[in-house]
Design an enzyme around this catalytic site. Structure first.
Site, PDB file in Angstrom:
ATOM      1  N   LEU A 164       1.012  -1.053  -0.192  1.00  0.00           N
ATOM      2  CA  LEU A 164       0.114  -0.191   0.147  1.00  0.00           C
ATOM      3  C   LEU A 164       0.985   1.485  -0.038  1.00  0.00           C
ATOM      4  CD1 LEU A 164      -2.684  -1.300   2.675  1.00  0.00           C
ATOM      5  CD2 LEU A 164      -2.767  -1.399  -0.079  1.00  0.00           C
ATOM      6  N   ARG A 165       2.206   1.200   0.072  1.00  0.00           N
ATOM      7  CA  ARG A 165       3.059   1.912   0.164  1.00  0.00           C
ATOM      8  C   ARG A 165       3.006   3.197   1.150  1.00  0.00           C
ATOM      9  NH1 ARG A 165       7.079   0.127  -2.456  1.00  0.00           N
ATOM     10  NH2 ARG A 165       6.856   0.113  -4.918  1.00  0.00           N
ATOM     11  N   ASP A 202       0.755  -9.727  -5.618  1.00  0.00           N
ATOM     12  CA  ASP A 202       1.982  -8.837  -5.235  1.00  0.00           C
ATOM     13  C   ASP A 202       1.889  -7.660  -5.952  1.00  0.00           C
ATOM     14  OD1 ASP A 202       4.566  -9.030  -4.388  1.00  0.00           O
ATOM     15  OD2 ASP A 202       5.686  -9.652  -6.205  1.00  0.00           O
TER      16      ASP A 202
END
Lengths: 316, 419
Positions: free
Chosen positions: B59-60, B301
């Site tokens: 999700l950064r 991924d």
């Protein structure tokens, strides 16, 4: 699969990125065109006006003297304006991206970008992002390709051996890191050389190299037997840190070209080297300076070949 | 919210149910039939399945908000029918402190879209030098411990980590890659890498590391999930490890089911992935292993990368591909290629990952959380930068058309996406 990015919609050479995938006719066209330019380089006035008014940008992201100089000479003999940019020392270190650099130069009205980069595939990225009238010539990318070197090697072989269809060619040394070897192998297989050999220790051969259409030898004496052409590759100093080879001396003992080993090849075999040479590491001085060596003519032909490439892409 | 989903083809892999029928949800749970619904969804011609569970989605956040934000990626998740996802700890800073985990979970919860299951860092700062406080992280909501894509070179520490995790029953999720053999590599060590002049990662970088992991599992009995297999050899090793009764499971990423190193083409940086795309043989073995159950489940991924990270020469490009919104169509494509019943296909992203996560979702049974994906299996989806909700537009499948469009996503009985 995408269309070969170096050919335009008519199958003509738009960019020169790799020898792989180029039709035989295109290779022959380049070699024939180069032949016509060899005469020019021997004249008193060594210029033709084919690229008059065009700008050639030498974009070297990796240091080079020889290749950059021969491209510069070739462009000048075609009457182009040449701008040399040593990017390794300028914008890249300031954090500018590769494509920003190219976009900026493009705004300065470039016609041909001659690109050298240490990352395989970088010229493809540039070719995908230039304007339709701009051309990219790969002057060496990572381990991938060095097509003008491959072409000048082909030119040299054709000059001395006339045709490819009966030749046994051996390429010796660090194949793993060599863009020169990859380009030459593709060129030789396209032009019909029946036997291309690569000779080196396992640590310097890439995996699956046989798939490129070559025979693998680890024993140099066996590999050189009855060869028509021997191409010695430069062993980069940075390969000598002990992880791929124990020492330069040991490499020379097994894979250095000496007079004794050369005698296993055909009596009229030629010895080539893309330069710069490491005497005593991959080649003995007596061979490098001997009658079989065609290393200096390679350099001369290199100018004609680069003139041919630039004039052809600029014309398409 | 009382929801009535009417007349859809209800496919529940856990119970092998596959029949046209109605599904009811009340108070966030699957309910028995009732008459007064707040909302009725006509699912005629659509498949009603448990919401998808993705075992690897980046999700950064925190740290890489320029690549993606929690908002954009949670939108992408529910647009892809994903109702639960596990996120690896390789954020900046890594998820190695309870406060960070807590914040991420609260931020995610406030958005009320998919459920987020953070994986805690196995070692402090992911440096591979010291173990994290697993109990604290577990209390903060970490469901397992992982190094993400960051290698753990020190096998003694790996041994200790598995011993410690086994003591307290924490699962450990690991990628199998020998860091030394993978050093500098950017592609599968083989013919394509040789042709393109790219530095290779040999297949045995994976099998050697997996051998180490399996041997340590034998010694410690730690519960280990092996993330994103890429080689045929690893599939065989996992098959044997399971036959032996080791407490292990594994997954494969959607890209590795459908692509191989040939797809690098002319240095397509969208195919720069971790692990690298390997040979056709490996791809086929992974797809077969997933069908036969040697590989437990699929993950997207999901790794959003900004354009600058991909507009670089292949080796310099940032690895990863966006995947949340491609999970369904690529899973259906794989299932169709192997002629699997829909319930088996969907199991790989519902009941199977639910088992690995140890959650009650992933099934349609009265009393279970009402997380559902309602999709049209035949509707075409064209993958374009504009169609993707994820901030990451980086996928090798740009321009492709697939079948399988999510129409509604339901989380805890609430409709969180309508497409």
């Amino acid at each position: 699969m995408q269309r070969n990015p170096q050919l335009n919609a008519h199958g003509e050479l738009q960019h020169l990125l790799s020898i792989e995938g180029l039709p035989r006719e295109v290779l022959v066209q380049i070699l024939d065109t180069a032949e016509s330019f060899v005469g020019v380089t021997e004249r008193e006035v060594k210029k033709v006006p084919l690229l008059r008014g065009k700008s050639v940008f030498n974009l070297f992201f990796e240091p080079s003297t020889r290749t950059r100089t021969t491209f510069e000479i070739a462009a000048k003999r075609l009457s182009a304006d040449v701008i040399n940019l040593n990017i390794a020392l300028s914008s890249q270190t300031k954090g500018e991206s590769l494509l920003d650099t190219v976009a900026n130069l493009s705004a300065m009205q470039a016609d041909i970008f001659v690109v050298r980069h240490n990352s395989s595939g970088a010229p493809y990225l540039i070719a995908r992002n230039v304007k339709p009238h701009e051309h990219v010539v790969n002057a060496g990318d990572g381990r991938h390709a060095h097509p003008t070197q491959g072409l000048l090697d082909l030119y040299t072989i054709r000059h001395y051996k006339k045709e490819f269809t009966r030749l046994t060619v051996a390429i010796v040394g660090d194949i793993l890191h060599s863009r020169v070897a990859r380009s030459l192998i593709h060129g030789l297989t396209t032009l019909g050389a029946p036997e291309v050999r690569v000779i080196g220790p396992q640590t310097l051969l890439p995996s699956g190299v046989e798939a490129l259409g070559v025979r693998v030898f680890h024993d140099m004496r066996a590999g050189l037997k009855d060869c028509d052409v021997i191409v010695m590759l430069r062993l980069q100093n940075e390969r000598m840190d002990g992880t791929l080879l124990p020492s330069a001396q040991e490499f020379f003992k097994h894979y250095g070209l000496t007079g004794a080993k050369l005698s296993l090849a055909k009596p009229d075999a030629i010895v080539m080297h893309p330069g710069p040479m490491n005497r005593g590491v991959e080649i003995d001085s007596t061979v490098a300076d001997g009658p079989h060596a065609v290393i200096l003519p390679q350099v001369t032909f290199g100018i004609a070949v680069r003139m041919a490439v630039m004039s052809i892409v600029a014309g398409n | 919210m009382r929801l009535h989903i009417k007349g859809g083809r209800v496919v529940d892999p856990a119970s092998a149910r596959d029949a046209v029928g109605d599904v009811y949800a009340a108070d966030g749970k699957i309910a028995e039939e009732f008459s007064r619904a707040d909302r009725v969804i006509d699912a005629k011609g659509l498949v009603v399945a448990p919401g998808f569970i993705d075992l690897s989605a980046r999700l950064r956040e925190p740290g890489y908000e320029y690549k993606a934000t929690l908002e954009s990626e949670m939108d992408a998740a529910v647009a892809g029918g994903v109702t639960s996802l596990a996120c690896p700890p390789d954020t900046d800073p890594p998820l190695d402190e309870p406060g960070l985990v807590d914040m991420l979970r609260r931020r995610a919860k406030a958005l009320s879209r998919a459920r987020v299951y953070p994986l805690g860092a196995l070692t402090v700062k992911l440096r591979g030098e010291a173990l994290t406080e697993m109990a604290e992280l577990g209390e903060a909501g970490c469901v397992a411990f992982s190094q993400g894509n960051v290698p753990l070179r020190d096998t003694q520490l790996l041994w200790r980590a598995l011993q410690y995790a086994a003591t307290f029953g924490y699962p450990v999720w690991l990628r199998a890659e020998d860091a030394w053999l993978a050093k500098d590599g950017v592609s599968h060590d083989g013919e394509v890498a040789t042709r393109l002049g790219l530095a290779g990662i040999p297949s045995f970088a994976e099998t050697i590391a997996l051998g180490t992991i399996l041997e340590l599992v034998r010694a410690t009995r730690a519960r280990v999930h092996v993330c994103r297999l890429s080689t045929a050899g690893a599939v065989e090793m996992m098959r044997h490890a399971k036959q032996e009764g080791l407490p292990v499971s594994c997954d494969v990423a959607i890209h590795h089911l459908h692509l191989c190193d040939m797809d690098l083409g002319y240095f397509d940086s969208h195919c720069r992935l971790e692990p690298p795309l390997r040979s056709q043989r490996d791809r086929d073995a992974l797809a077969r292993g997933l069908a036969e159950g040697a590989v437990d489940c699929l993950c997207s991924d999901h790794t959003p990368v900004d354009e600058d990270g991909k507009h670089l020469p292949f080796a310099e490009a940032e690895p990863g591909a966006t995947g949340l919104e491609l999970l369904l169509p690529l899973t259906l494509k794989w299932g169709a290629a192997h002629k699997l019943p829909l319930a088996v296909t969907l199991a790989r992203m519902t009941s199977d990952p639910a088992r690995i996560l140890g959650v009650a979702t992933g099934r349609i049974v009265t009393g279970a959380p009402a997380d559902l994906a309602i999709f049209d299996p035949g509707a075409a989806v064209r993958v374009t930068a504009e169609s993707l909700k994820s901030q990451g537009k980086n996928t090798p499948f740009l321009g492709y058309e697939f079948a399988g469009r999510v129409r509604y996503t339901v989380v805890a009985g609430n409709v969180v996406y309508e497409g």
